[in-house]
Each structure stands twice: as structure tokens, then as C-alpha cells.
Design an enzyme around this catalytic site. Structure first.
Site, PDB file in Angstrom:
ATOM      1  N   SER A 164      22.519  16.747  25.808  1.00 10.81           N
ATOM      2  CA  SER A 164      21.361  15.858  25.833  1.00 10.81           C
ATOM      3  C   SER A 164      20.172  16.553  26.478  1.00 10.81           C
ATOM      4  O   SER A 164      19.024  16.368  26.051  1.00 10.81           O
ATOM      5  CB  SER A 164      21.704  14.580  26.608  1.00 10.81           C
ATOM      6  OG  SER A 164      22.707  13.847  25.935  1.00 10.81           O
TER       7      SER A 164
ATOM      8  N   ARG B 295      27.741  27.513  17.655  1.00  9.36           N
ATOM      9  CA  ARG B 295      28.414  27.355  18.940  1.00  9.36           C
ATOM     10  C   ARG B 295      29.922  27.567  18.765  1.00  9.36           C
ATOM     11  O   ARG B 295      30.438  27.541  17.650  1.00  9.36           O
ATOM     12  CB  ARG B 295      28.136  25.960  19.516  1.00  9.36           C
ATOM     13  CG  ARG B 295      26.717  25.766  19.990  1.00  9.36           C
ATOM     14  CD  ARG B 295      26.438  24.327  20.405  1.00  9.36           C
ATOM     15  NE  ARG B 295      26.392  23.418  19.255  1.00  9.36           N
ATOM     16  CZ  ARG B 295      26.178  22.118  19.346  1.00  9.36           C
ATOM     17  NH1 ARG B 295      26.006  21.557  20.541  1.00  9.36           N
ATOM     18  NH2 ARG B 295      26.138  21.364  18.264  1.00  9.36           N
TER      19      ARG B 295
ATOM     20  N   VAL C 256      16.658  11.954  18.029  1.00  5.44           N
ATOM     21  CA  VAL C 256      17.770  12.640  18.691  1.00  5.44           C
ATOM     22  C   VAL C 256      19.041  11.791  18.622  1.00  5.44           C
ATOM     23  O   VAL C 256      20.153  12.312  18.707  1.00  5.44           O
ATOM     24  CB  VAL C 256      17.400  12.962  20.154  1.00  5.44           C
ATOM     25  CG1 VAL C 256      18.526  13.729  20.847  1.00  5.44           C
ATOM     26  CG2 VAL C 256      16.112  13.779  20.216  1.00  5.44           C
ATOM     27  N   ALA C 257      18.880  10.492  18.421  1.00 10.29           N
ATOM     28  CA  ALA C 257      20.030   9.576  18.355  1.00 10.29           C
ATOM     29  C   ALA C 257      20.755   9.630  17.019  1.00 10.29           C
ATOM     30  O   ALA C 257      21.668   8.836  16.784  1.00 10.29           O
ATOM     31  CB  ALA C 257      19.559   8.144  18.635  1.00 10.29           C
TER      32      ALA C 257
ATOM     33  N   ASP D 208      11.741   2.301  28.558  1.00  6.45           N
ATOM     34  CA  ASP D 208      13.142   2.054  28.900  1.00  6.45           C
ATOM     35  C   ASP D 208      13.247   0.629  29.429  1.00  6.45           C
ATOM     36  O   ASP D 208      12.255   0.044  29.879  1.00  6.45           O
ATOM     37  CB  ASP D 208      13.628   3.050  29.958  1.00  6.45           C
ATOM     38  CG  ASP D 208      15.147   3.140  30.021  1.00  6.45           C
ATOM     39  OD1 ASP D 208      15.699   4.074  29.406  1.00  6.45           O
ATOM     40  OD2 ASP D 208      15.775   2.275  30.656  1.00  6.45           O
TER      41      ASP D 208
ATOM     42  N   LYS E 110      31.634  20.569  17.354  1.00  7.20           N
ATOM     43  CA  LYS E 110      31.234  19.451  16.498  1.00  7.20           C
ATOM     44  C   LYS E 110      32.447  18.730  15.930  1.00  7.20           C
ATOM     45  O   LYS E 110      33.566  19.238  15.939  1.00  7.20           O
ATOM     46  CB  LYS E 110      30.334  19.945  15.357  1.00  7.20           C
ATOM     47  CG  LYS E 110      28.950  20.359  15.804  1.00  7.20           C
ATOM     48  CD  LYS E 110      28.229  19.255  16.576  1.00  7.20           C
ATOM     49  CE  LYS E 110      27.855  18.064  15.721  1.00  7.20           C
ATOM     50  NZ  LYS E 110      27.190  16.991  16.505  1.00  7.20           N
TER      51      LYS E 110
ATOM     52  N   VAL F 268      17.675   7.033  22.363  1.00 10.23           N
ATOM     53  CA  VAL F 268      18.420   5.838  22.755  1.00 10.23           C
ATOM     54  C   VAL F 268      19.920   6.110  22.676  1.00 10.23           C
ATOM     55  O   VAL F 268      20.391   6.772  21.754  1.00 10.23           O
ATOM     56  CB  VAL F 268      18.069   4.660  21.825  1.00 10.23           C
ATOM     57  CG1 VAL F 268      18.792   3.404  22.258  1.00 10.23           C
ATOM     58  CG2 VAL F 268      16.567   4.433  21.816  1.00 10.23           C
TER      59      VAL F 268
ATOM     60  N   TYR G 104      33.217  16.870  20.319  1.00 14.32           N
ATOM     61  CA  TYR G 104      32.328  15.749  20.037  1.00 14.32           C
ATOM     62  C   TYR G 104      32.806  15.078  18.747  1.00 14.32           C
ATOM     63  O   TYR G 104      33.154  15.759  17.772  1.00 14.32           O
ATOM     64  CB  TYR G 104      30.882  16.227  19.839  1.00 14.32           C
ATOM     65  CG  TYR G 104      30.195  16.663  21.115  1.00 14.32           C
ATOM     66  CD1 TYR G 104      29.947  15.749  22.128  1.00 14.32           C
ATOM     67  CD2 TYR G 104      29.799  17.980  21.294  1.00 14.32           C
ATOM     68  CE1 TYR G 104      29.321  16.139  23.307  1.00 14.32           C
ATOM     69  CE2 TYR G 104      29.176  18.383  22.467  1.00 14.32           C
ATOM     70  CZ  TYR G 104      28.933  17.457  23.464  1.00 14.32           C
ATOM     71  OH  TYR G 104      28.309  17.852  24.630  1.00 14.32           O
TER      72      TYR G 104
ATOM     73  N   GLU H 230      31.752  12.886  24.175  1.00 10.82           N
ATOM     74  CA  GLU H 230      30.592  12.031  24.455  1.00 10.82           C
ATOM     75  C   GLU H 230      30.934  10.704  25.128  1.00 10.82           C
ATOM     76  O   GLU H 230      30.026   9.999  25.592  1.00 10.82           O
ATOM     77  CB  GLU H 230      29.782  11.762  23.185  1.00 10.82           C
ATOM     78  CG  GLU H 230      30.416  10.838  22.177  1.00 10.82           C
ATOM     79  CD  GLU H 230      31.334  11.538  21.189  1.00 10.82           C
ATOM     80  OE1 GLU H 230      31.736  10.897  20.204  1.00 10.82           O
ATOM     81  OE2 GLU H 230      31.644  12.745  21.400  1.00 10.82           O
TER      82      GLU H 230
ATOM     83  N   VAL I  97      17.948  16.295  12.647  1.00 14.87           N
ATOM     84  CA  VAL I  97      19.059  17.256  12.624  1.00 14.87           C
ATOM     85  C   VAL I  97      20.172  16.768  13.555  1.00 14.87           C
ATOM     86  O   VAL I  97      19.936  16.485  14.732  1.00 14.87           O
ATOM     87  CB  VAL I  97      18.576  18.656  13.040  1.00 14.87           C
ATOM     88  CG1 VAL I  97      19.759  19.619  13.151  1.00 14.87           C
ATOM     89  CG2 VAL I  97      17.562  19.186  12.024  1.00 14.87           C
ATOM     90  N   ALA I  98      21.371  16.673  13.008  1.00 19.64           N
ATOM     91  CA  ALA I  98      22.483  16.066  13.751  1.00 19.64           C
ATOM     92  C   ALA I  98      23.134  17.008  14.753  1.00 19.64           C
ATOM     93  O   ALA I  98      23.918  16.559  15.589  1.00 19.64           O
ATOM     94  CB  ALA I  98      23.528  15.542  12.770  1.00 19.64           C
TER      95      ALA I  98
ATOM     96  N   HIS J   7      31.491  11.332  17.750  1.00 19.81           N
ATOM     97  CA  HIS J   7      30.435  10.423  17.253  1.00 19.81           C
ATOM     98  C   HIS J   7      30.957   9.573  16.089  1.00 19.81           C
ATOM     99  O   HIS J   7      30.449   9.622  14.972  1.00 19.81           O
ATOM    100  CB  HIS J   7      29.197  11.227  16.812  1.00 19.81           C
ATOM    101  CG  HIS J   7      28.603  12.060  17.908  1.00 19.81           C
ATOM    102  ND1 HIS J   7      27.965  11.516  18.998  1.00 19.81           N
ATOM    103  CD2 HIS J   7      28.559  13.411  18.078  1.00 19.81           C
ATOM    104  CE1 HIS J   7      27.546  12.490  19.804  1.00 19.81           C
ATOM    105  NE2 HIS J   7      27.897  13.645  19.276  1.00 19.81           N
TER     106      HIS J   7
END
Length: 370
Positions: free
Chosen positions: A134, A15, A267-268, A198, A75, A239, A94, A118, A298-299, A96
Site C-alpha cells: 500500500s 516480483r 488503487v482499490a 476519510d 500475486k 479505499v 495475495y 492482505e 493497474v491491478a 483478493h
């Protein structure tokens, strides 16, 4: 303002922070845009495409970082990139930070103004710059999970939707937000037996309406998670607590008692993962096995569909990039509380409460720094 877009260097990350159409918008507003050579090659944009809209092509990332007032990435900056940041330089990407102490400390040390996609919010309580990735990650999680269930990958050897006369796979999705809804949409479309957990009743009602009973919406408790995870063939971890480390809802004991050959797609993982056995992997080596359960963690999942992801991301980041460039970060942040929520680190201080709590570091109210 001088805006710099370096080439992404994370493993299999194709990307790019800005596509030519976005660059053109900034050039027309009187700004200068520096693009590291070959930054867009991975998604089909040549240096010439950027030059045609007025960008300057720069040979090295070091020169981009040295000249730019604002760095726009996708990233989180890698160690070599963090070393090139300087005081008062804007970093918009991003981040994180909650599960990543080394990055947090180095961004603090840099003195830069670090705004995380994020944690930018909107007036509906959403996360507008996280939402498109997401959506992509949620949809991709089912593709990845379907492959993880193949026997050659260590899985149970199941087809998600089954075939006439054979039961479909049981897919359990933890989290009914953007990731969960999109994962469920794909899983239902493939004919799987889908359950979404949820804790928000309004979310469960909306899911029930959306899927019209083709997916089961279940209130999430420790008991419900244990029951459904142990019955699952595929678990999707979707989550999110904005800015904070993901809660470990799936324990080692759960993993040890899952079906042999079952799979989990966490995915978290960008926020540390929601399973105690999760650790970040790459597109080059995406899976590993713990207690006969295949883990896909995979992050940077959306990097695998880099062209789709880049356009989706640019659609939502461009208005903020323009605002930061036109107004400067001080005015842009002070005039927009939602953009201010994206400010994670500034001038050597942590300005995101969840990040500070995750690392037991001091939190500074960002409003006190202006």
C-alpha cells in the site's frame, strides 16, 4: 517442510515470493526451498544466487507445485496455477478474492489451505502484510496520475505542481489510510493542491498533524465526495474494507461530470475498484478513457518497481513463512489469531466472512475445521 517459489506469470509481474536472503533463513532452519528457474531474474537475482544459499532450482512450475508443501507467491494464482494446487497444500500469497468468483471457486475446489497476505492482522488493528505494498502503490499513484494528466495520454495537459504564476493541479485522495497518506506525501512534495477525504475523525486529525495544513483533511460524505471529485484534476482511490469488495464511492455520474482530461488512479482495483467505471488494466496497457476521464487501474501497481516491492514484502512475510514452516499450518494458525485472520479458504470451505458475503457463499468458522 518443502517450500516452493514459482515464477510469477501475471502480466509484467517481476516480483518474487522470496529473495535469496529469505531462502537462507529457511535453509538454516532445516527446510528445503525449491525455486523455479529464472524466478528472480526480473529483479536481478540469478539461479546461482539462490543456489549459493542452498535452494534447489526446478525447471518447471508444475514440478514446484507437485513437490512443495507450501507455495509462497506474490500475486493471486492464475488459472493454470490454481489447477496445480492440491488438498492440504499451503498457499501463502495475495489473493483478493472478494471481486473474483472464479478464483474463489477454484481455490475451494482445490482443497488447499489458502492464506491471504492482505487479511492477516496485527494487534494494532493494522494489516501488516498489505501495508508495504500500500505504501508503494500510494506513492506510485501520484507518478501514474501525473503521467495520466499529460496531453499525450489523453489528460488535461497539467503539471501537478504548476509553475510560478500558474496554479497547481487539484489532487483529491479518497481514503486516508496507508495508500492515502503515501499518495498525499508525494503529491504535497510535488507542490499539488491536495485534499484527503476519510470518515474516521482520528485519521483526519492525524493527517492534519502529519501535513501541517499543506494538505486539507475533509470528512467524507456523499456530498463531499461529489464536490471534490468534480473539482479535481486527479482523483486517487485508496479505499479499503479488509477482505471485502471496495465500495463504489465514485459513480458514473461523477465521472461524466468531471473535467474533460481529468484522471483517476484507482488503487482499490485489486478489490474491485472504488469507481463504477473502473476495470482492471495491466502495465502493458494501463489506461483507458471514459467520458473524457483517463482511468489508470493497474491491478499490480507495485510490480512496476519490482525490486523495491519484493524486498519490502519479504521484510514482513518472512516471519510468517518461518512460523508456518517450523510449526505447520495447524499449530501456526491456532496459536495466532492474527494469522488465522489471513485464512480465506481451507479444505473446500470459505473461512473469510467478507469473501463469503461478496459471493453469497457459505461461511465456515475456521476454528471449527481444526
Amino acid at each position: 517442510m518443502i517450500i516452493g517459489v514459482p515464477k510469477e506469470i501475471k502480466n509484467h509481474e517481476y516480483r518474487v515470493g522470496m529473495v535469496p536472503a529469505s531462502v537462507r533463513e529457511l535453509i538454516q532452519r532445516g527446510h528445503q526451498v525449491l525455486i523455479e528457474t529464472k524466478a528472480g531474474n526480473g529483479i536481478g537475482f540469478s539461479d546461482e544466487d539462490y543456489q549459493n544459499v542452498g535452494a534447489d532450482i526446478i525447471d518447471t512450475a508444475a514440478e514446484v507445485f507437485a513437490k512443495a508443501d507450501m507455495i509462497v507467491k506474490v500475486k493471486e494464482p492464475q488459472a493454470v496455477e490454481r489447477a496445480m494446487l492440491r488438498k492440504d497444500q499451503i498457499l501463502f500469497t495475495y489473493l483478493h478474492l472478494a471481486p473474483d468468483l472464479p478464483q474463489t471457486q477454484e481455490l475451494v475446489d482445490s482443497g488447499a489451505v489458502c492464506i491471504a497476505y492482505e487479511t492477516v492482522t496485527d494487534n494494532r488493528g493494522g494489516l501488516p502484510l498489505l501495508a508495504p505494498m500500500s505504501e508503494v502503490a500510494g506513492r506510485m499513484s501520484i507518478q501514474a496520475g501525473a503521467q495520466a494528466l499529460e496531453k499525450s495520454r489523453g489528460g488535461r495537459g497539467m503539471l501537478l505542481g504548476g509553475v510560478p504564476g500558474v496554479e497547481p493541479a487539484k489532487v483529491v485522495i479518497i481514503g486516508g489510510g496507508m495508500v492515502g497518506r503515501n499518495a498525499a506525501q508525494m503529491a504535497v512534495g510535488m507542490g499539488a493542491d491536495v485534499t484527503i477525504l476519510d470518515r474516521n475523525i482520528d485519521v483526519l486529525r492525524a493527517l492534519n498533524v502529519q501535513f501541517n495544513n499543506t494538505a486539507k483533511a475533509v470528512y467524507s460524505t456523499a456530498d463531499a465526495i461529489e464536490k471534490h471529485v468534480l473539482e479535481a484534476d486527479l482523483v486517487i482511490g485508496g479505499v479499503l474494507i479488509p477482505g471485502a469488495a471496495a465500495p463504489k464511492l465514485i459513480t458514473r455520474e461523477h465521472i461524466a461530470n468531471m473535467k474533460p482530461g481529468a484522471a483517476i488512479v484507482d488503487v482499490a482495483i485489486d478489490q474491485g475498484g472504488c469507481a463504477e467505471t473502473s476495470k482492471a488494466t495491466t502495465h502493458q496497457d494501463p489506461t483507458y478513457i471514459v467520458d473524457e476521464v483517463v482511468h489508470y487501474c493497474v491491478a499490480n501497481m507495485p510490480g512496476a518497481v519490482a525490486r523495491t516491492s519484493t524486498f519490502a514484502l519479504n521484510n514482513v512475510t518472512l516471519p510468517y513463512i518461518i512460523r508456518l514452516a517450523d510449526q505447520g499450518y495447524k499449530t501456526a494458525l491456532k496459536s495466532d489469531a492474527h494469522l488465522m485472520n489471513g485464512l480465506n479458504v481451507m479444505h473446500g470451505h470459505i473461512t473469510c466472512k467478507e469473501v463469503a458475503e461478496a459471493h453469497e457463499m457459505a461461511f465456515v468458522d475456521p476454528n471449527s475445521l481444526f
